[in-house]
Design a protein around this motif. Sequence first.
Motif, short mmCIF file in Angstrom:
data_model
loop_
_atom_site.label_atom_id
_atom_site.label_comp_id
_atom_site.label_asym_id
_atom_site.label_seq_id
_atom_site.Cartn_x
_atom_site.Cartn_y
_atom_site.Cartn_z
N ILE A 31 73.68 -74.41 -45.83
CA ILE A 31 73.52 -75.18 -44.67
C ILE A 31 72.54 -74.87 -43.94
N LEU A 32 72.27 -73.52 -43.77
CA LEU A 32 71.21 -73.09 -42.91
C LEU A 32 69.78 -73.40 -43.59
N TRP A 33 69.83 -73.40 -44.72
CA TRP A 33 68.46 -73.74 -45.58
C TRP A 33 68.28 -75.01 -45.29
N ILE A 98 66.52 -66.05 -46.37
CA ILE A 98 67.07 -66.97 -47.47
C ILE A 98 65.84 -67.44 -48.28
N GLN A 99 64.84 -67.58 -47.72
CA GLN A 99 63.50 -68.01 -48.63
C GLN A 99 63.30 -67.08 -49.76
N TYR A 100 63.37 -65.62 -49.23
CA TYR A 100 63.41 -64.55 -50.50
C TYR A 100 64.51 -64.74 -51.58
N LEU A 101 65.77 -65.23 -51.25
CA LEU A 101 66.84 -65.32 -52.08
C LEU A 101 66.58 -66.65 -52.94
N HIS A 102 65.96 -67.55 -52.45
CA HIS A 102 65.49 -68.70 -52.90
C HIS A 102 64.63 -68.70 -54.13
N ILE A 107 63.36 -67.47 -59.98
CA ILE A 107 62.73 -66.66 -60.92
C ILE A 107 63.80 -66.31 -62.18
N GLN A 108 64.96 -66.34 -61.62
CA GLN A 108 66.17 -66.12 -62.56
C GLN A 108 66.47 -67.29 -63.40
N LEU A 109 66.36 -68.39 -62.64
CA LEU A 109 66.53 -69.84 -63.26
C LEU A 109 65.52 -69.87 -64.44
#
Length: 116
Positions: A31-33, A98-102, A107-109
């Motif tokens: 939601i925040l993103w 959150i950008q870092y997690l994104h 990258i993992q995908l």
Amino acid sequence: MKNKLINSEIKQMCGVDYAFKRIGGKYKGRILWHLHSKTVLRYGELSRTLPDITTKMLTQTLRELEEDKLIIREVYHVVPPKVEYSLSETGLELIPFIQYLHNWGNIQLEKEALPC
């Protein structure tokens, strides 16, 4: 000695615990993103953006985010009623994380050759 170790562990976890209680769960970070991406969203727009969330869960999550001062809920007294949600300054401070997690997730995908 054992008591000091336990107190030390608790103090180290306080910041992490505090943060994850505010943004943990399946929907809060998303939601925040989305609020960051669109700046302002109405309830229906948020519901369409997160098709896997129930009405009850969306309402509850938005209330929690508002109570934690991460989002701003603005009510317009018109007919039909209009409510808009946006990020607060505190919520905006979370966006780089959150950008870092994104980025990490993308990258993992790629590594696993999964579609985004």
